[in-house]
Design a protein around this motif. Structure first.
Motif, PDB file in Angstrom:
ATOM      1  N   LEU A  50      46.992 142.128  45.973  1.00 16.85           N
ATOM      2  CA  LEU A  50      45.867 141.385  45.402  1.00 16.85           C
ATOM      3  C   LEU A  50      44.579 141.629  46.177  1.00 16.85           C
ATOM      4  O   LEU A  50      43.486 141.412  45.656  1.00 16.85           O
ATOM      5  CB  LEU A  50      46.164 139.878  45.410  1.00 16.85           C
ATOM      6  CG  LEU A  50      47.391 139.395  44.647  1.00 16.85           C
ATOM      7  CD1 LEU A  50      47.649 137.921  44.956  1.00 16.85           C
ATOM      8  CD2 LEU A  50      47.193 139.605  43.158  1.00 16.85           C
ATOM      9  N   TYR A  51      44.726 142.047  47.431  1.00 20.47           N
ATOM     10  CA  TYR A  51      43.577 142.219  48.312  1.00 20.47           C
ATOM     11  C   TYR A  51      43.339 143.689  48.657  1.00 20.47           C
ATOM     12  O   TYR A  51      42.830 144.006  49.721  1.00 20.47           O
ATOM     13  CB  TYR A  51      43.781 141.399  49.591  1.00 20.47           C
ATOM     14  CG  TYR A  51      43.997 139.938  49.302  1.00 20.47           C
ATOM     15  CD1 TYR A  51      42.935 139.110  48.971  1.00 20.47           C
ATOM     16  CD2 TYR A  51      45.278 139.383  49.321  1.00 20.47           C
ATOM     17  CE1 TYR A  51      43.127 137.770  48.688  1.00 20.47           C
ATOM     18  CE2 TYR A  51      45.478 138.043  49.033  1.00 20.47           C
ATOM     19  CZ  TYR A  51      44.399 137.244  48.721  1.00 20.47           C
ATOM     20  OH  TYR A  51      44.593 135.919  48.436  1.00 20.47           O
ATOM     21  N   VAL A  83      49.533 133.699  50.300  1.00 25.52           N
ATOM     22  CA  VAL A  83      48.225 133.693  49.628  1.00 25.52           C
ATOM     23  C   VAL A  83      47.283 132.715  50.323  1.00 25.52           C
ATOM     24  O   VAL A  83      46.132 133.052  50.622  1.00 25.52           O
ATOM     25  CB  VAL A  83      48.369 133.344  48.125  1.00 25.52           C
ATOM     26  CG1 VAL A  83      47.029 132.970  47.507  1.00 25.52           C
ATOM     27  CG2 VAL A  83      48.994 134.494  47.364  1.00 25.52           C
TER      28      VAL A  83
END
Length: 167
Positions: A50-51, A83
């Motif tokens: 996600l990053y 997260v």
């Protein structure tokens, strides 16, 4: 003009309250964990995807132990822990000229025997203000101007329900 400003203030406050209510709901109604053996490295890898832009810029480094034992946990809840911790690290380092966040997994050994796994999220942010470190995992304690103080409380609750500890 004053009506428009006042209306925008109300809209902003309603949004902030909604966020707080949503986070409180998540904290208070955390579903029962569905424990199963899981690959902690795979969960970390999924979350860090996600990053990818931060990782590509060199601000996020993953050091995942090659032979990490499976851990008993709820993959969704463990993912939420990671997260929240990475999000906090990103927020803590957003004003750094060059941020540095490390996500590390390592085997825990006692007496030469592997007994578990450790997850470390480390950043080069300014840290917590003096005197607040003992309370950062309590609900509604925050050092952020727009924080609700529930992110780390949720993390602690999940970690404790998994029979682990956070420090």
């Amino acid at each position: 003009e004053m009506l428009a400003r006042s209306s925008q203030t109300i809209v902003n406050q309603v949004g902030a309250l909604k966020l707080m209510v949503d986070e409180f709901r998540d904290y208070a109604r955390l579903p029962a964990a569905r424990m199963a053996p899981l690959d902690l490295n795979a969960v970390v890898h999924d979350v860090l995807a996600l990053y990818a832009p931060v990782e590509a810029a060199g601000g996020l480094l993953a050091e995942l132990a090659a032979e990490l034992p499976r851990v008993l946990g709820d993959a969704t809840q463990v993912r939420q822990v990671i997260v929240n911790l990475v999000k906090n690290a990103l927020e803590a380092t957003d004003k750094q000229p060059r941020r540095s966040i490390e996500v590390v997994t390592e085997a825990v050994r006692r007496g030469g025997v592997t007994t578990g796994a450790r997850l470390v999220v480390r950043d080069d942010g300014p840290g917590f203000p003096p005197g607040s470190i003992g309370r950062v995992f309590e609900p509604y304690v925050t050092t952020k101007p727009k924080g609700t103080g529930l992110g780390l409380a949720i993390v602690r609750k999940i970690v404790e329900e998994h029979g682990a500890r956070i420090e």
